[in-house]
Design an enzyme around this catalytic site. Structure first.
Site, PDB file in Angstrom:
ATOM      1  CE  LYS A   1      -4.715   3.821   6.060  1.00  0.00           C
ATOM      2  NZ  LYS A   1      -5.173   2.816   5.045  1.00  0.00           N
TER       3      LYS A   1
ATOM      4  CB  THR B   1      -3.936   0.434   1.756  1.00  0.00           C
ATOM      5  OG1 THR B   1      -4.648  -0.034   0.621  1.00  0.00           O
ATOM      6  CG2 THR B   1      -4.928   1.109   2.674  1.00  0.00           C
TER       7      THR B   1
END
Length: 408
Positions: A194, A205
């Site tokens: 992800k 992230t």
């Protein structure tokens, strides 16, 4: 720039495992469920990956000094156990970062719950979290969610897991490859990731889990992972931010059988190439998701004296606001490229510098040269563009991927 479906090394090869997912390698199970981690959403938000056999593990983590609780805990577990890991729990919605001792206590409880439900040792569970920073985990929902996730594990649950780890992503990123190591010896490599905007070489992230049923020593697995990540996921630079959560993990359970992959062997060459290809594919899926309807940019630096210099220049180009603005407006302003290179702070010899924009050479030996403006215009208008910076002072070459998006 993009992964082909087959690649051969001598008599060995890897091929794409159609409809493959993180649980495709032998002995793995996975699932993804919704337990209310994302307020106002019924989307899947809790993923669990489990191996029926103990796994050797290798990992890379964020370099941020403000590590999230799951990173801190996973590093502590791997410091004492890298030979018999069994499960990875991933939650999306809350990052469990900036949560202090309470966040670490919650992380420990999550790992304990998974271990107890699966009836495995408590130091055999790793954690990943992604989402909003500074928000406590909703432990009541997680306790129930972990129990349900364990009950729903199956060999076909990989896609559910890949969806459950997403936050602002628009689609899951996953790939699986069959690898022919030798005569009659075949293994599977699978990965899910992800990540979208807020990505940087120090990771921002970004979560990635890789599974394989190959047998390989832990130290060799770590070496392979470091090489593959250095050539792919660690070449992403989408907006310069870093995250306290980001992790890349590979689990190898040896369920395919056969002798362990040996250092210096032809089998290791095949395994490394497949792992390189898998990580590159996942990295490119991340770039495409981040770009949306924007432009994908490949910055290639050649002829550098060192990787440090090449990386410094590539990152400066990738982060250049002027160059990104020119690309969004489709204006062939290669001067912004020159400015980014010159302003990078890296040592270079301007009189040797060559620049190319989408295959069009615009600077040679430090001087502008005539070029076809129509071709340059098309390059800046294209959805994908490559900038080549040739320093002509050394043997080092590397590339960094970035992108633009309309909301910038």
């Amino acid at each position: 720039m993009f992964l082909s479906t087959q690649h051969s090394v001598l008599t060995m090869s890897y091929t794409t495992f159609e409809d493959g997912h993180i649980a495709s390698p032998s002995g793995f199970r996975a699932t993804g469920i919704s337990c209310g981690m994302k307020d106002g959403s019924r989307a899947r938000d809790l993923a669990l990956v489990y191996s029926l056999l103990p796994c050797r593990a290798a990992a890379l983590f964020t370099t941020s000094v403000t590590k999230a609780a799951p990173v801190f805990l996973s590093q502590a577990i791997l410091s004492r156990n890298r030979e018999s890991l069994r499960a990875v729990l991933i939650n999306s919605g809350q990052a469990n970062a900036g949560t202090g001792q309470a966040g670490l206590t919650d992380a420990v409880e999550c790992a304990k719950l998974v271990a107890d439900e699966l009836e495995i040792p408590r130091d055999a569970v790793l954690l990943m979290s992604t989402g909003v920073i500074g928000v406590a985990l909703p432990m009541g929902r997680l306790r129930d969610g972990i129990r349900r996730a364990v009950s729903e594990l199956d060999s076909g649950g990989g896609r559910r897991a890949a969806v459950a780890m997403l936050t602002t992503d628009t689609r899951p990123k996953e790939r699986a490859l069959r690898v022919q190591l030798g005569e009659g010896q075949r293994v599977v490599l699978a990965g899910m990731a992800k990540g979208t905007r807020m990505l940087h070489p120090r990771f921002g992230t970004l979560l990635c889990v890789i599974t394989t049923d190959a047998a390989i020593d832990q130290w060799l697995l770590q070496t392979c992972l470091q090489q593959s990540v250095a050539r792919s996921l660690n070449r992403l630079n989408l907006d310069g931010d870093s995250s306290p959560n980001d992790s890349v993990l590979i689990l190898a359970n040896g369920a395919a059988g056969g002798p362990p992959i040996a250092d210096g062997s032809r089998e290791l060459v095949a395994f490394q190439e497949a792992l390189d290809a898998l990580c590159a594919d996942l990295a490119q899926q991340i770039v495409r998701d981040a770009a949306g309807s924007g432009k994908i940019i490949n910055v290639r630096v050649r002829g550098a004296a060192s990787e440090v210099v090449a990386r410094q220049i590539a990152d400066a180009v990738a982060c250049s606001r002027s160059l990104r603005s020119a690309l969004r407006r489709a204006i062939p302003d290669w001067g912004a490229l020159l400015a980014a290179v010159g302003g990078s702070g890296a040592e270079l010899r301007p009189e040797l510098l060559d620049l190319r924009v989408g295959g069009v050479q615009v600077l040679q030996a430090g001087q502008a040269i005539p070029y076809d403006g129509i071709i340059a215009q098309k390059a800046f208008s294209s959805p994908e563009i490559e900038f080549i910076v040739d320093l002509n002072v050394g043997p080092v070459e590397l590339n960094v991927w970035t992108c633009t998006w309309h909301e910038e």
